[in-house]
Design an enzyme around this catalytic site. Structure first.
Site, mmCIF file in Angstrom:
data_model
loop_
_atom_site.group_PDB
_atom_site.id
_atom_site.type_symbol
_atom_site.label_atom_id
_atom_site.label_comp_id
_atom_site.label_asym_id
_atom_site.label_seq_id
_atom_site.Cartn_x
_atom_site.Cartn_y
_atom_site.Cartn_z
ATOM 1 N N ARG A 50 85.905 51.667 70.454
ATOM 2 C CA ARG A 50 84.577 52.582 70.054
ATOM 3 C C ARG A 50 85.066 53.589 68.997
ATOM 4 O O ARG A 50 83.610 53.726 67.912
ATOM 5 C CB ARG A 50 84.167 53.490 70.439
ATOM 6 C CG ARG A 50 82.992 53.278 71.934
ATOM 7 C CD ARG A 50 82.823 54.928 72.357
ATOM 8 N NE ARG A 50 81.940 54.901 73.380
ATOM 9 C CZ ARG A 50 81.338 54.057 73.741
ATOM 10 N NH1 ARG A 50 81.444 53.263 75.226
ATOM 11 N NH2 ARG A 50 79.432 54.572 74.672
ATOM 12 N N LYS A 84 73.881 46.668 76.180
ATOM 13 C CA LYS A 84 75.247 45.584 76.667
ATOM 14 C C LYS A 84 75.643 45.799 78.146
ATOM 15 O O LYS A 84 75.896 44.943 78.588
ATOM 16 C CB LYS A 84 76.710 47.028 75.807
ATOM 17 C CG LYS A 84 76.196 47.394 74.410
ATOM 18 C CD LYS A 84 77.301 48.114 74.120
ATOM 19 C CE LYS A 84 77.339 49.779 74.587
ATOM 20 N NZ LYS A 84 76.473 50.292 73.720
ATOM 21 N N ARG A 131 75.822 60.637 70.923
ATOM 22 C CA ARG A 131 75.804 59.756 71.296
ATOM 23 C C ARG A 131 75.648 58.871 70.100
ATOM 24 O O ARG A 131 76.042 58.673 69.710
ATOM 25 C CB ARG A 131 75.231 58.869 72.479
ATOM 26 C CG ARG A 131 76.411 60.287 73.618
ATOM 27 C CD ARG A 131 75.480 59.814 75.084
ATOM 28 N NE ARG A 131 75.140 58.398 75.972
ATOM 29 C CZ ARG A 131 74.809 58.457 75.896
ATOM 30 N NH1 ARG A 131 73.805 58.831 76.810
ATOM 31 N NH2 ARG A 131 74.682 56.414 76.714
ATOM 32 N N ARG A 162 66.109 55.202 81.808
ATOM 33 C CA ARG A 162 67.024 53.820 82.344
ATOM 34 C C ARG A 162 67.180 54.678 83.918
ATOM 35 O O ARG A 162 66.977 56.067 84.463
ATOM 36 C CB ARG A 162 68.452 54.317 81.828
ATOM 37 C CG ARG A 162 69.077 53.733 82.589
ATOM 38 C CD ARG A 162 70.530 53.161 81.641
ATOM 39 N NE ARG A 162 71.329 54.501 80.494
ATOM 40 C CZ ARG A 162 72.369 54.065 80.335
ATOM 41 N NH1 ARG A 162 72.595 52.990 79.840
ATOM 42 N NH2 ARG A 162 72.846 54.779 79.439
HETATM 43 P P1 AP5 Z 1 71.620 49.761 78.999
HETATM 44 O O1 AP5 Z 1 72.019 47.989 79.283
HETATM 45 O O2 AP5 Z 1 72.277 50.256 80.113
HETATM 46 O O3 AP5 Z 1 72.343 49.683 77.971
HETATM 47 P P2 AP5 Z 1 73.843 50.226 76.913
HETATM 48 O O4 AP5 Z 1 74.141 49.442 75.809
HETATM 49 O O5 AP5 Z 1 74.598 49.801 78.254
HETATM 50 O O6 AP5 Z 1 73.968 51.686 76.759
HETATM 51 P P3 AP5 Z 1 74.704 52.695 77.924
HETATM 52 O O7 AP5 Z 1 74.097 54.087 77.378
HETATM 53 O O8 AP5 Z 1 75.380 52.702 78.982
HETATM 54 O O9 AP5 Z 1 76.543 52.171 76.362
HETATM 55 P P4 AP5 Z 1 77.040 53.430 75.670
HETATM 56 O O10 AP5 Z 1 77.880 52.825 75.122
HETATM 57 O O11 AP5 Z 1 76.640 55.014 75.237
HETATM 58 O O12 AP5 Z 1 77.924 54.103 77.313
HETATM 59 P P5 AP5 Z 1 79.024 54.351 78.284
HETATM 60 O O13 AP5 Z 1 78.524 54.126 79.836
HETATM 61 O O14 AP5 Z 1 80.106 53.319 77.839
HETATM 62 O O15 AP5 Z 1 70.485 49.555 78.283
HETATM 63 C C1 AP5 Z 1 69.598 50.818 78.536
HETATM 64 C C2 AP5 Z 1 68.089 50.975 79.193
HETATM 65 O O16 AP5 Z 1 67.778 49.754 78.581
HETATM 66 C C3 AP5 Z 1 68.179 50.128 80.546
HETATM 67 O O17 AP5 Z 1 67.698 50.735 81.054
HETATM 68 C C4 AP5 Z 1 67.610 48.927 80.545
HETATM 69 O O18 AP5 Z 1 66.885 48.692 81.546
HETATM 70 C C5 AP5 Z 1 66.841 48.975 79.084
HETATM 71 N N1 AP5 Z 1 67.479 47.794 78.747
HETATM 72 C C6 AP5 Z 1 68.811 47.013 78.456
HETATM 73 N N2 AP5 Z 1 67.921 45.641 77.078
HETATM 74 C C7 AP5 Z 1 66.396 45.928 77.136
HETATM 75 C C8 AP5 Z 1 65.453 45.396 76.855
HETATM 76 N N3 AP5 Z 1 66.200 43.988 75.707
HETATM 77 N N4 AP5 Z 1 64.435 45.623 76.015
HETATM 78 C C9 AP5 Z 1 63.907 46.907 77.097
HETATM 79 N N5 AP5 Z 1 64.697 47.792 77.553
HETATM 80 C C10 AP5 Z 1 66.081 46.964 77.425
HETATM 81 O O19 AP5 Z 1 79.597 55.240 77.506
HETATM 82 C C11 AP5 Z 1 79.269 56.843 78.417
HETATM 83 C C12 AP5 Z 1 80.315 57.867 77.693
HETATM 84 O O20 AP5 Z 1 81.485 57.444 78.027
HETATM 85 C C13 AP5 Z 1 79.920 58.078 75.867
HETATM 86 O O21 AP5 Z 1 79.021 58.464 75.508
HETATM 87 C C14 AP5 Z 1 82.008 58.407 75.574
HETATM 88 O O22 AP5 Z 1 81.597 59.880 76.315
HETATM 89 C C15 AP5 Z 1 82.552 57.712 76.854
HETATM 90 N N6 AP5 Z 1 83.678 56.767 76.381
HETATM 91 C C16 AP5 Z 1 83.173 54.882 76.798
HETATM 92 N N7 AP5 Z 1 83.873 54.247 76.273
HETATM 93 C C17 AP5 Z 1 84.734 55.162 75.636
HETATM 94 C C18 AP5 Z 1 85.763 54.420 74.319
HETATM 95 N N8 AP5 Z 1 85.957 53.411 74.723
HETATM 96 N N9 AP5 Z 1 86.042 55.329 73.895
HETATM 97 C C19 AP5 Z 1 85.733 56.931 73.704
HETATM 98 N N10 AP5 Z 1 85.300 57.109 74.258
HETATM 99 C C20 AP5 Z 1 84.624 56.644 75.214
#
Ligand code: AP5
Length: 210
Positions: free
Chosen positions: A88, A13, A166, A122
């Site tokens: 979420r 994402k 997660r 990552r």
């Molecule tokens: P990346 O682009 O970093 O993936 P992402 O989907 O953004 O992953 P996140 O881990 O950031 O998502 P998340 O939703 O768990 O975390 P968030 O920060 O929102 O890609 C991942 C890796 O793969 C990278 O190394 C990239 O280079 C590689 N890659 C990408 N595309 C690729 C491809 N096509 N092929 C190969 N490699 C590829 O949330 C973190 C925490 O915050 C949550 O667990 C929760 O506790 C809290 N939180 C956040 N938002 C909320 C909410 N709305 N409500 C409640 N809690 C929340």
């Protein structure tokens, strides 16, 4: 356009949001990043969020919704925005509908086995938010951000046991949102590909932005 990016942790994402924000000239807002910033700054909200994030659980809706509401009130969102990681839960989706109207919701689909591979490699930039992968998207210089030159780091919640939780939380609490948006005719599905650039092509095609 007011766009939501849905998908499991590590689906890409944030990676696709970086491309789309340049393409559409609108800001990308990651609630995960807003929460990590609050944790780094040691605010009350950051302290409360820390224990949830460390375990891979969702932060309570009330904390995240207030944070998001404040971010969406800033003027750079007037022409649209991309939400990465929000909503979420179905409760968050319903609350969002009381704050603004959403045009499209893109669900980025990637299998759980692939997610584990992706998150173990990552590397992230805490200064500008850019995301890299040791194999799939390496930075030009090892552990240095291409965009801003800051030293890259590994996210605390990318440990395997935390990632597994997660994923469980995603399937039980976040995935049902797809139905919420499908029923409203706003859901678009893109399948994450092996290569980042191929996923980008698929995302642009599905959103009609080729
Ligand atoms: P990346 O682009 O970093 O993936 P992402 O989907 O953004 O992953 P996140 O881990 O950031 O998502 P998340 O939703 O768990 O975390 P968030 O920060 O929102 O890609 C991942 C890796 O793969 C990278 O190394 C990239 O280079 C590689 N890659 C990408 N595309 C690729 C491809 N096509 N092929 C190969 N490699 C590829 O949330 C973190 C925490 O915050 C949550 O667990 C929760 O506790 C809290 N939180 C956040 N938002 C909320 C909410 N709305 N409500 C409640 N809690 C929340």
């Amino acid at each position: 356009m007011n766009l939501i990016l849905l998908g499991p942790p590590g689906a890409g994402k944030g990676t696709q949001a970086e491309v789309l924000q340049k393409r559409l000239n609108i800001p990308s807002i990651s609630t995960g990043m807003l929460l990590r910033n609050a944790m780094e700054q040691g605010t009350q909200l950051g302290k409360e969020a820390k224990e949830y994030i460390a375990k891979g659980n969702l932060v309570p809706d009330v904390l995240v919704v207030n944070l998001l509401r404040e971010r969406l009130s800033q003027s750079d969102t007037n022409n649209g925005f991309i939400l990465d990681g929000f909503p979420r839960t179905c409760a968050q989706a319903e609350l969002l509908d009381t704050i603004c109207s959403i045009d499209k919701v893109l669900s980025l689909e990637v299998k759980d086995e692939e997610i584990l591979k992706r998150l173990s490699g990552r590397r992230v930039c805490n200064r500008c938010g850019a995301s890299y992968h040791t194999i799939y998207k390496p930075p030009k210089q090892d552990m240095v951000c291409d965009n801003c030159g800051a030293v890259l780091s590994i996210r605390e919640d990318d440990k395997e046991e935390t990632v597994l939780n997660r994923l469980t939380v995603y399937h039980s609490q976040t995935e049902p949102i797809k139905e919420y948006y499908r029923l409203r005719g706003k859901l678009y599905i893109a399948y994450g590909q092996e290569e980042v650039s191929d996923t980008t092509k698929e995302v642009l095609r599905v959103l009609g932005l080729e």
